[in-house]
Design an enzyme around this catalytic site. Structure first.
Site: not given
Length: 279
Positions: A18, A20, A165, A170
């Site tokens: 993931d 950000e 987040h 996550d």
């Protein structure tokens, strides 16, 4: 964590990852990666073999907000002393390359951002051997029973807590959501007639009418349990509950008649001989 022999010999591992990123605030502004997080998982045992996460400092710090709208969000101060993408590119490449990529909405977002980040430093991007986008998979298989397909909504549906987040948190939440959805789908496929809604409402409300001593017609509601589906096979025969008297003879007649009616037209046979039950 030490990998089991069944995982190391297979050679095909799944990496959940993931990103950000910043959010573009004007036309022409691009996404900048602020954090990368990944876990490498054995597909046969769902064992976490390896994990890695790092904050990433963009070349232009001004694109990062001074304050985050999220409680655990990434601020300019958080990435101020973090390595730039070029410094961690080797590690990210080694984790992602020649593995199965998995994540939520990675096909339309994270994969594109990874390719952009490697292109910016003039290096070839890692290449997956397969891809599992949980957004598409769960939309097709699990549906929108949680309300929508956002990871935060799915996690809340299963009581897994609030989405933070942050990349590593996550991806672990993503794996747990997949486990829970897979368990529900497995149970539903094992007992489709029960868990797919046919017998979920197990009580039946019936309105009955009766006359009181004053001959006044009254109505009342009774809640009765639904009986389980009746087997059409006569191989299993319940013991006749009444064995004596006229009621016992009548019940025995019903039993004998049902046994005789087993054939190509059992209903017609019952109707043909039904008058004998009333004698």
């Amino acid at each position: 964590m030490e990998a089991s022999s069944s995982c190391t010999t297979e050679g095909t591992e799944i990496v959940f990852f993931d990103l950000e990123t910043t959010v573009p605030r004007r036309a022409g502004q691009r996404f900048c990666v602020l954090e990368f997080g990944a876990i490498v998982v054995c597909p046969r045992q769902l064992v976490e073999l390896e994990s890695y996460t790092t904050l990433i400092r963009p070349k232009d710090l001004s694109v990062v907000s001074l304050k985050s709208s999220r409680s655990d969000g990434i601020t300019r101060e958080a990435v101020e002393n973090a390595p730039e993408f070029e410094e961690v590119a080797d590690k990210i490449f080694s984790i992602l390359n020649s593995r199965i990529w998995a994540g939520h909405n990675i096909r339309r977002f994270d994969c594109i951002r990874i390719r952009e980040a490697f292109a910016e430093i003039g290096r070839p991007a890692p290449v997956p051997v397969g891809m599992i986008d949980s957004l598409g998979v769960l939309t097709e298989k699990f549906g929108r029973r949680a309300g929508n397909m956002k990871m935060a909504t799915l996690a809340s549906y299963f009581g897994l807590g609030q989405q933070k987040h942050r990349s590593l948190d996550d991806v672990r939440m993503n794996l747990e959501v997949l486990k829970h959805c897979a368990t529900v789908l497995f149970l539903e496929s094992s007992l489709p007639s029960v868990l797919n809604g046919k017998f979920i409402n197990s009580s039946l409300t019936v309105t009955t009418r009766s006359r009181s001593n004053g001959n006044k017609l009254t109505c009342r509601e009774e809640t009765r349990r639904k009986s389980p589906p009746i087997s059409t096979s006569l191989g299993y025969q319940r013991t006749v509950p009444y064995t004596r008297g006229s009621l016992g003879k009548m019940t025995e007649s019903v039993k004998n008649l049902l046994c005789k009616s087993q054939g190509s037209q059992p209903l017609n046979t019952i109707l043909k001989h039904s008058h004998s039950l009333l004698r």
